[in-house]
Scaffold this motif. Structure first.
Motif, short mmCIF file in Angstrom:
data_model
loop_
_atom_site.label_atom_id
_atom_site.label_comp_id
_atom_site.label_asym_id
_atom_site.label_seq_id
_atom_site.Cartn_x
_atom_site.Cartn_y
_atom_site.Cartn_z
N PRO A 4 0.81 -1.23 0.00
CA PRO A 4 0.00 0.00 0.00
C PRO A 4 0.83 1.27 0.00
CG PRO A 4 -0.95 -1.61 1.48
CD PRO A 4 0.36 -2.18 1.01
N VAL A 5 1.95 1.28 0.73
CA VAL A 5 2.76 2.49 0.79
C VAL A 5 3.30 2.85 -0.59
CG1 VAL A 5 4.89 1.24 1.39
CG2 VAL A 5 4.63 3.65 2.00
N ASP A 6 3.63 1.85 -1.39
CA ASP A 6 4.13 2.11 -2.74
C ASP A 6 3.02 2.68 -3.62
OD1 ASP A 6 6.76 1.16 -2.29
OD2 ASP A 6 6.05 -0.89 -2.46
N ALA A 68 9.14 5.83 4.30
CA ALA A 68 8.21 4.72 4.49
C ALA A 68 8.43 3.63 3.45
CB ALA A 68 6.77 5.24 4.42
N ARG A 69 8.75 4.03 2.24
CA ARG A 69 9.02 3.04 1.18
C ARG A 69 10.29 2.27 1.48
NH1 ARG A 69 8.72 5.38 -4.71
NH2 ARG A 69 8.74 3.15 -5.14
N MET A 70 11.28 2.94 2.04
CA MET A 70 12.53 2.26 2.40
C MET A 70 12.29 1.18 3.45
SD MET A 70 15.25 5.42 2.65
CE MET A 70 15.70 6.41 1.22
N MET A 71 11.38 1.48 4.37
CA MET A 71 11.10 0.54 5.45
C MET A 71 9.98 -0.45 5.10
SD MET A 71 11.42 2.93 8.86
CE MET A 71 11.21 1.48 9.92
N GLY A 72 9.23 -0.12 4.04
CA GLY A 72 8.17 -1.01 3.63
C GLY A 72 6.89 -0.87 4.43
N GLU A 73 6.79 0.20 5.21
CA GLU A 73 5.58 0.42 6.01
C GLU A 73 5.44 1.90 6.34
OE1 GLU A 73 7.63 -0.69 10.32
OE2 GLU A 73 6.43 -2.20 9.26
N ASN A 79 10.12 7.90 11.27
CA ASN A 79 11.49 7.49 11.59
C ASN A 79 12.47 8.57 11.14
OD1 ASN A 79 14.15 6.19 11.27
ND2 ASN A 79 13.05 4.31 11.79
N LEU A 80 12.98 9.35 12.09
CA LEU A 80 13.83 10.49 11.76
C LEU A 80 15.12 10.09 11.05
CD1 LEU A 80 14.34 13.50 11.83
CD2 LEU A 80 15.26 13.25 14.16
N ARG A 85 18.07 10.13 5.88
CA ARG A 85 18.70 9.35 4.82
C ARG A 85 18.01 9.61 3.48
NH1 ARG A 85 19.16 2.70 4.76
NH2 ARG A 85 20.16 2.52 2.71
N ALA A 86 16.69 9.68 3.51
CA ALA A 86 15.93 9.94 2.28
C ALA A 86 16.23 11.33 1.72
CB ALA A 86 14.43 9.78 2.55
#
Length: 225
Positions: A4-6, A68-73, A79-80, A85-86
């Motif tokens: 869903p995040v994607d 969120a896409r990096m973490m998959g959720e 997440n600071l 990083r993004a």
């Protein structure tokens, strides 16, 4: 199957492109043809300003979703470290340029004097420049050639996109005389710009594709567009 995040990220990105090209395009249209307008000038400028603010929101949302896409959720939004990083990626740099350009447009497109026109065009150019820091042209050995061509290609595309609404809106409000003058001026400009976008597209395609025959393949045709 995409998470869903994607899906949400892709939708927001698409909407951001529509809004930012609308804002940048109308800003360019008003800078070049705004003085030919009378009754429709203010409503069109308002659309540009609203589009710019909407695009700022959408670009910011897309950038937040990168973590969120990096973490998959979706929890990645909070997440600071992942957000930092993004921001350090080329996509983060592109988002920063877009927001800066859109802010310039939002804050100056309502101003009719020459300073306002220059500032709004600068904002539109920043928006277009943001596309040069990502994608194939950003890493290609012939970036020195491809980057200016892509800049021209997107700058003209933005002007064309913004002109669609501007011309439609003005034709519904302005007198027949004003509409005729505007159409003549737009045609004079378009007669120079349209060949430019075609030439830029063809040259970029020939440089990015492995052979001339690849121009007839789906990817090659997409590059030409």
């Amino acid at each position: 199957m995409d998470m869903p995040v994607d899906i949400v990220s892709v939708v927001i990105r698409a909407l951001s492109f529509v809004a930012l090209f609308q804002a940048a395009g109308i800003a360019l249209f008003m800078a070049m043809l705004g003085r030919a307008l009378t009754s429709s000038e203010l409503p069109i400028r308002r659309v540009a300003r609203c589009s710019a603010w909407a695009a700022i929101l959408l670009v910011a949302m897309y950038q937040l979703l990168a973590a969120a896409r990096m973490m998959g959720e979706f929890s990645g939004v909070m997440n600071l470290p992942m957000q930092l990083r993004a921001l350090q990626t080329s996509a983060g740099a592109a988002s920063a340029l877009r927001i800066a350009g859109l802010l310039l447009i939002a804050c100056t497109v309502m101003r009719k004097h020459s300073g306002g026109r220059v500032a709004s065009v600068a904002g539109a150019t920043l928006v277009v420049l943001s596309f040069l820091v990502t994608g194939h042209t950003s890493s290609n050995p012939q970036r020195w050639l491809l980057a200016p061509l892509l800049l021209v290609h997107l700058w003209v595309a933005a002007f064309w996109f913004g002109s669609l609404w501007s011309l439609y809106s003005s034709s519904a409000i302005e007198t027949a005389q004003v509409t005729a003058v505007l159409a003549a001026k737009f045609t004079a400009i378009a007669s120079w710009l349209v060949p430019g976008i075609a030439v830029a597209g063809v040259v970029m395609a020939t440089k990015l594709l492995p052979s001339a025959g690849a121009l007839l393949m789906p990817y090659g045709l997409l590059l030409l567009v």
